[in-house]
Design a protein around this motif. Sequence first.
Motif, short mmCIF file in Angstrom:
data_model
loop_
_atom_site.label_atom_id
_atom_site.label_comp_id
_atom_site.label_asym_id
_atom_site.label_seq_id
_atom_site.Cartn_x
_atom_site.Cartn_y
_atom_site.Cartn_z
N SER A 83 0.83 -1.20 0.00
CA SER A 83 0.00 0.00 0.00
C SER A 83 0.87 1.26 0.00
CB SER A 83 -0.90 0.00 1.24
OG SER A 83 -1.43 1.28 1.49
N GLY A 84 0.48 2.22 -0.84
CA GLY A 84 1.18 3.50 -0.85
C GLY A 84 1.05 4.21 0.48
N ARG A 85 -0.11 4.10 1.09
CA ARG A 85 -0.31 4.74 2.39
C ARG A 85 0.56 4.10 3.47
NH1 ARG A 85 -4.21 8.45 2.11
NH2 ARG A 85 -5.67 8.31 0.37
N LEU A 86 0.70 2.78 3.39
CA LEU A 86 1.57 2.11 4.34
C LEU A 86 3.02 2.53 4.13
CD1 LEU A 86 1.93 0.07 6.60
CD2 LEU A 86 2.12 -1.72 4.86
N ALA A 87 3.44 2.62 2.86
CA ALA A 87 4.80 3.08 2.57
C ALA A 87 5.00 4.50 3.10
CB ALA A 87 5.05 3.04 1.07
N ALA A 88 3.96 5.33 2.98
CA ALA A 88 4.05 6.69 3.50
C ALA A 88 4.20 6.68 5.02
CB ALA A 88 2.81 7.50 3.10
N GLY A 103 7.14 21.46 6.01
CA GLY A 103 7.59 22.38 4.97
C GLY A 103 8.57 21.73 4.02
N ASP A 104 9.40 20.85 4.55
CA ASP A 104 10.36 20.12 3.72
C ASP A 104 9.62 19.21 2.74
OD1 ASP A 104 13.45 19.47 3.62
OD2 ASP A 104 12.39 17.55 3.44
N VAL A 105 8.53 18.61 3.19
CA VAL A 105 7.74 17.75 2.31
C VAL A 105 7.10 18.58 1.20
CG1 VAL A 105 5.83 16.11 2.18
CG2 VAL A 105 7.32 16.14 4.19
N PHE A 106 6.60 19.75 1.53
CA PHE A 106 6.05 20.63 0.50
C PHE A 106 7.12 21.04 -0.52
CE2 PHE A 106 2.28 20.99 3.07
CZ PHE A 106 1.29 21.34 2.17
N ARG A 107 8.34 21.25 -0.04
CA ARG A 107 9.42 21.58 -0.99
C ARG A 107 9.73 20.40 -1.90
NH1 ARG A 107 10.93 24.57 3.58
NH2 ARG A 107 12.19 22.89 4.48
N ALA A 108 9.58 19.18 -1.37
CA ALA A 108 9.77 18.00 -2.21
C ALA A 108 8.73 17.97 -3.32
CB ALA A 108 9.68 16.73 -1.36
N ARG A 109 7.51 18.33 -2.99
CA ARG A 109 6.47 18.39 -4.02
C ARG A 109 6.83 19.42 -5.08
NH1 ARG A 109 -0.02 19.15 -3.14
NH2 ARG A 109 0.51 21.23 -2.40
N LEU A 175 3.90 9.11 -2.59
CA LEU A 175 4.34 9.15 -1.20
C LEU A 175 4.25 10.56 -0.63
CD1 LEU A 175 7.44 6.77 -1.26
CD2 LEU A 175 5.30 6.41 -0.02
N VAL A 176 4.69 11.54 -1.41
CA VAL A 176 4.64 12.93 -0.95
C VAL A 176 3.21 13.35 -0.66
CG1 VAL A 176 4.94 15.32 -1.70
CG2 VAL A 176 6.80 13.68 -1.99
N HIS A 177 2.28 12.95 -1.53
CA HIS A 177 0.88 13.34 -1.33
C HIS A 177 0.25 12.62 -0.15
CE1 HIS A 177 0.27 16.28 -4.42
NE2 HIS A 177 0.99 15.53 -5.23
N ASN A 181 -1.33 14.73 2.87
CA ASN A 181 -2.72 14.52 3.25
C ASN A 181 -2.83 13.93 4.64
OD1 ASN A 181 -3.56 15.52 0.82
ND2 ASN A 181 -3.93 13.54 -0.12
N GLY A 182 -1.89 13.03 5.00
CA GLY A 182 -1.90 12.45 6.33
C GLY A 182 -1.62 13.50 7.39
N TYR A 183 -0.73 14.43 7.10
CA TYR A 183 -0.40 15.50 8.05
C TYR A 183 -1.60 16.44 8.22
CZ TYR A 183 1.99 19.47 10.19
OH TYR A 183 2.35 20.49 11.03
N LEU A 184 -2.23 16.79 7.09
CA LEU A 184 -3.35 17.73 7.15
C LEU A 184 -4.64 17.06 7.60
CD1 LEU A 184 -2.77 19.71 3.83
CD2 LEU A 184 -2.05 20.33 6.14
#
Length: 242
Positions: A83-88, A103-109, A175-177, A181-184
């Motif tokens: 699962s992508g969510r599990l990998a996340a 913020g670092d994750v947003f920069r990755a996006r 993964l980034v998304h 989404n998990g954070y928000l």
Amino acid sequence: MSAQPTTSPSAPNAASVVAAAIRKQIVMGELSEGELLPSEAELLKQLKVSRPTLRQAFRILEAEHLITVQRGSRGGTTVHRPSGRLAARYLSDLLQYRRVSIGDVFRARMMIEPAAVAQLARHRDDAAIAELSRIVAAQRLSNQGTRLTAGLEENFHVRLVELAGNATIAEYGKLVHHLINGYLNCDFDSSADIIDAHDRLVHLLSAGAVHAATEHWRQHLDAVRDIVAEKHDMDGLLSLTP
């Protein structure tokens, strides 16, 4: 089951070997989602290991959410695809250990999506553009002036990267998304402006406007980040809602 580990090391190592053999079959698609593994008796015969070793291997795979063991007379072992969510979740644990911020994750996006946009604009794939256009149309239908369906918002971003054609980058994009989404916790308030930005991108992609499309998407991602920053500390450590 085609795996035939015949090694006879200590039980924990043997269990890891068995788990690795079954895991490989799952990730390679040799075992399908929802498929039942052979009975314990049959697996013991095939794999030539002891019952404690097999059960320890199952515990390893259960912890990885690759199988579910239903015990009892009507039980069985069911296969689950990765699962992508599990990998996340696993990636989130690593990033939290490294004290990475949201913020670092947003920069990755920001590093992934504009590059995908440039690729799509260069190639002007009619089928890809048509699919993104259909997603935008569905977003407009779902938006009643209050909240955009979370799946549609994520689907646009995920498909945008997938359609650029690089499978490895596509998985990183997912993964980034999932992390965002998990954070928000899916509390992202949308508006017609966001849908308009998606629609504008589709038109720029259709025109093959590489620079304009890329800059438009950078500005859109910056604007989204600013909206999120109004409610969340972008320097705060990454964490996912359970």
